[in-house]
Design an enzyme around this catalytic site. Structure first.
Site, PDB file in Angstrom:
ATOM      1  N   ASP A 144      15.486  22.422  41.951  1.00  9.50           N
ATOM      2  CA  ASP A 144      14.829  21.295  42.284  1.00  9.50           C
ATOM      3  C   ASP A 144      15.667  20.723  43.493  1.00  9.50           C
ATOM      4  O   ASP A 144      16.847  20.826  43.344  1.00  9.50           O
ATOM      5  CB  ASP A 144      14.363  20.486  41.051  1.00  9.50           C
TER       6      ASP A 144
ATOM      7  N   GLY B 267       0.870  -1.286   0.048  1.00  5.56           N
ATOM      8  CA  GLY B 267       0.079  -0.026   0.071  1.00  5.56           C
ATOM      9  C   GLY B 267       0.854   1.360   0.075  1.00  5.56           C
ATOM     10  O   GLY B 267       0.524   2.238  -0.592  1.00  5.56           O
TER      11      GLY B 267
ATOM     12  N   TYR C 198      14.240  -5.664   9.113  1.00  2.00           N
ATOM     13  CA  TYR C 198      13.119  -6.046   8.555  1.00  2.00           C
ATOM     14  C   TYR C 198      12.073  -6.950   9.035  1.00  2.00           C
ATOM     15  O   TYR C 198      10.849  -6.594   9.641  1.00  2.00           O
ATOM     16  CB  TYR C 198      13.051  -5.877   6.889  1.00  2.00           C
TER      17      TYR C 198
ATOM     18  N   ASP D  53       6.801   5.465   7.692  1.00  2.00           N
ATOM     19  CA  ASP D  53       6.337   4.393   8.395  1.00  2.00           C
ATOM     20  C   ASP D  53       7.226   3.523   9.159  1.00  2.00           C
ATOM     21  O   ASP D  53       8.482   4.208   9.578  1.00  2.00           O
ATOM     22  CB  ASP D  53       6.057   3.278   7.285  1.00  2.00           C
TER      23      ASP D  53
END
Ligand code: GDG
Length: 735
Positions: free
Chosen positions: A495, A29, A76, A130
């Site tokens: 802090d 796709g 992969y 992706d």
């Protein structure tokens, strides 16, 4: 010269086949979507090829990156497809993580980063595609700060409940937020991503962007589309029409339902078969008339999960055909193969129904393509799983929950009875959408947003270190231009736990060591320095550490402030009359957790309630603390409180009791009617300090202690570096 665009995807649009010695089109796709994009400007497409390939074989505009076989396999097949693919599609049982494949994944991502850094000119844009490249933004930023980086995810982003099972959850999110723009197909994916950032990294953002001093990362929803004319025009070509006539002549059915999927467990082909079976069983009038043609394109055929899926599908096909076939009718036609493009178009145009039953699917292009390929006068209909991203974009299709077999079968049977008029009414608006919004529009809208994104001010520079690439730009400390901008007095907002003092198992053991105490005593006397401790601790504890020093203290996250010049405490947060409305339920829920988690306890504060678990079994308590935050968030949804997971503590605090609110108060009081004559320098390690960094932004110097993601502009690697750093900054005037 115009900047160029570098597209990065795992595969290039064409692949060289060593057997035939020819190029062939890549499938999948992502490549389909990107191939349909027509861009004006200069673009280079970068993708991986086999290690022994000759990169020169590839034409202009293609930039192959050779990856050696064993490494590719781990990256992969290993991490991308055996871990990220199932996990992002909610198939946790299929996830097989190990650190070896993770290392390979990082190595390949690094190789791509090096290659991009080598070929990109200043100001070029990089569009990463992706889940194969989650770590690429991280490595690329180390090498090049001048590039615009965009990332698009083609698969779903899962619920944070699923995402947080990933062993490398912090690393991937920290890398993605190094981008300028991150895009998804659907709002639900973006929402899950934002929730994961909140839950895993402790950073708050809205749905549009994550703002830090170092960088603003924009988010967006860009549903992918298709090259619409390729399908609308393609389907009318003579060869396709001829093929349709053949199909009509030889078919043993009146109505054809089509399925086109890669054979992947996410596509829910098994559910589709069960639904079709149920329809034939309960609606006998469909038998002998309706057939299902399922094209299952072979994918990862050696992998056990895929073999299992294939076996299940083939058994179901056998079962249905055994039950409902006659001598002249076969209900399921099953092809474990791909078909050529013309055949695909003919099937799209010939079938009256397309059935997509994905369990999860980023978008599902097949549904879009089918609609584009229809004859407008006599269009087919789409039955679509609501778990495919396409469900958010295609109005007028029939949505199903494929897990609900009987209801889906009812809907499938119902669409078979639609009249031509009804089908046209459903088809026309969706086709209009696809004509208006195609793959090129999709890409252009992403690229436009990326180009419009203004470049950030400063990277989160690691101070005090010469080992990272970023540090090359800084000289072991604050850059010269920053130090030169110091005006007047330097006000240090420090802090306590994890910054001035190391974190200890028992809170009472976290006391100042001698060296720190001596240094603070020396610095408090300096004219050019003001020291303020900003901590979540209560006044008594802070007094026990700093009493007698000329150091001001903001206790309980700034709810109460001690001015050492006056020697008095001021209450900054208003003690709301309705405090019990949220303290009571908060305490009740915390009590339940204390009961379950050994060693944990509740601390009542003036402006909040805290649940501590420093002495509890750490894994169990960490897990419970996340659950507690969720429970509190839901129960106190509309209350004026903030809920925070700190180090070994969960706190509910009145909104005004925050380090950010304290910074704002301090500025208001000191800026009144006069020119600013001080510079704020804030140091902190915890999530509560992020509010302080956010409030200061670029209006001061913000320094995170530790390597977690942060809103601060600078960081020190660990608590042990704090004192030497302050020493250089205060005593030598250089850090
Ligand atoms: C990923 C996400 C997201 C299929 N069979 C044949 C064939 N195809 C083509 C289709 C379509 C493509 O392959 C499949 O695309 P999908 O979107 O349906 O699915 P994935 O490959 O899983 O893609 C997905 C997509 O990325 C894009 O962002 O939509 O959710 O999983 O173009 O036409 N083409 C030919 N013969 C076949 O037999 N010629």
């Amino acid at each position: 010269m115009k900047n160029k665009l570098i597209l990065v995807s795992n595969r290039l649009p064409v692949q060289f086949d060593p057997k035939t010695k020819k190029f062939r089109k890549s499938d999948g796709g992502l490549v389909q979507a990107l191939s349909g994009v027509k861009l004006d400007g200069a673009a280079v497409w970068m993708g991986s090829v086999a290690g022994d390939e000759d990169p020169k074989r590839y034409g202009k505009g293609l930039h192959p990156v050779p990856i050696e076989e064993e490494l590719y396999e781990k990256y992969y097949s290993g991490l991308a497809n055996d871990v990220l693919w199932p996990l992002f599609h909610y198939e946790l049982d299929y996830v097989r993580f190990d650190w070896d494949i993770w290392d390979a994944y990082c190595a390949v991502n690094r190789l791509f980063a090096e290659e991009i850094a080598r070929v990109a000119a200043a100001g070029d844009s990089v569009w990463i595609h992706d889940y194969h490249f989650f770590m690429l933004p991280h490595y690329l930023r180390e090498l090049r700060d001048d590039l615009k980086i965009g990332f698009f995810l083609h698969i779903p982003f899962p619920s944070s409940e699923v995402y947080r099972t990933l062993p490398v959850r912090e690393k991937i999110l920290s890398s993605l937020i190094e981008c300028d723009l991150v895009g998804f197909h659907d709002y639900s994916y973006l929402r899950h991503f934002v929730q994961s950032i909140h839950q895993v990294l402790g950073l708050d953002s809205d749905m549009l962007k994550l703002e830090r001093i170092s960088r603003t990362t924009e988010f967006g929803v860009f549903p992918v589309s298709i090259d619409t004319p390729k399908f609308t025009k393609g389907a009318t070509k003579p060869a396709v029409q001829q093929r349709m006539r053949d199909l009509k002549k030889h078919g043993d059915y009146e109505i054809l339902i089509l399925g086109v999927d890669r054979l992947d467990y996410i596509k829910g082909i098994d559910l589709k078969l069960r639904i079709f079976h149920d329809a034939l069983e309960r609606f006998p009038e469909l038998r002998n008339r309706v057939a299902l043609l399922q094209i299952a394109v072979p994918s990862r055929t050696e992998v056990p999960e895929y073999i299992k899926t294939r076996n299940e599908i083939e058994q179901l096909v056998g079962m249905i055909n055994g039950k409902f076939s006659t001598a002249t009718y076969t209900p399921v036609k099953y092809l474990f193969n791909s078909v050529n493009f013309e055949e695909l178009l003919a099937l799209y145009r010939h079938a009256q129904v397309l059935f997509v039953s994905s369990k999860r699917d980023g978008m599902n292009l097949v549904a879009l393509e089918y609609i584009a390929a229809q004859d407008q006068r006599n269009p087919g209909v789409v039955v679509l799983s609501e778990f495919a991203g396409a469900a958010s974009n295609l109005s007028h299709v029939t949505l199903v929950n494929p897990w609900n077999i009987s209801e889906s079968a009812d809907r499938l049977a119902a669409v078979l009875a639609l009249s031509a008029g009804e089908r046209r009414e459903r088809h026309a608006p969706v086709l209009k959408y696809l004509n208006k919004y195609d793959a090129t529009n999709w890409a252009v809208s992403f690229i436009k947003r990326l180009s419009a994104h203004s470049v950030e001010v400063l990277p989160t520079t690691v101070l005090n270190s010469e080992t990272t690439a970023k540090a090359r730009k800084s000289t072991r400390g604050l850059p010269e231009e920053v130090r030169a901008s110091f005006a007047g007095k330097r006000v240090f907002l420090l802090d306590y736990d994890g910054t001035l003092a190391p974190i200890e198992d028992k809170p009472e053991l976290a006391v100042l060591n001698r060296a720190t105490r001596e240094k603070l005593r020396a610095w408090q006397k300096r004219e050019d320095v003001e020291l303020i401790v900003v901590s979540g601790r209560d006044p008594q504890f802070l007094l026990s550490q700093f009493d007698g020093m000329q150091i001001s203290m903001a206790a309980e996250h700034g709810a109460r402030f001690y001015d050492h010049r006056r020697g008095t405490w001021t209450t900054l947060a208003r003690d709301g009359a309705k405090k019990r409305e949220w303290t009571d339920p908060a305490r009740q829920i915390m009590k339940d957790y204390s009961f379950r988690v050994p060693g944990s306890f509740i601390e009542r504060k003036n402006f909040g309630v805290a649940w501590h678990f420093r002495n509890s079994p750490s894994n169990f308590a960490e897990y419970q603390s996340r659950r507690l935050v969720e429970d509190l968030e839901w129960s106190l949804l509309r209350m004026p409180v903030s809920i925070l997971r700190g180090k070994k503590v969960v706190e509910v605090r009145m909104l005004e009791a925050s380090k950010g609110a304290f910074v704002n108060w301090y500025r208001t009081v000191h800026d009144l009617g006069k020119k600013r004559d001080y510079t704020l320098i804030a140091l902190g390690d915890d999530r509560t300090d992020e509010e302080m960094f956010e409030a200061i932004r670029s209006d001061g110097i913000t320094i995170k202690v530790g390597m977690e993601a942060t809103h601060a502009a600078y960081r020190l690697r660990e608590q042990a570096e704090v004192l030497p750093f302050l020493e250089r900054l205060i005593e030598n005037g250089s850090a």
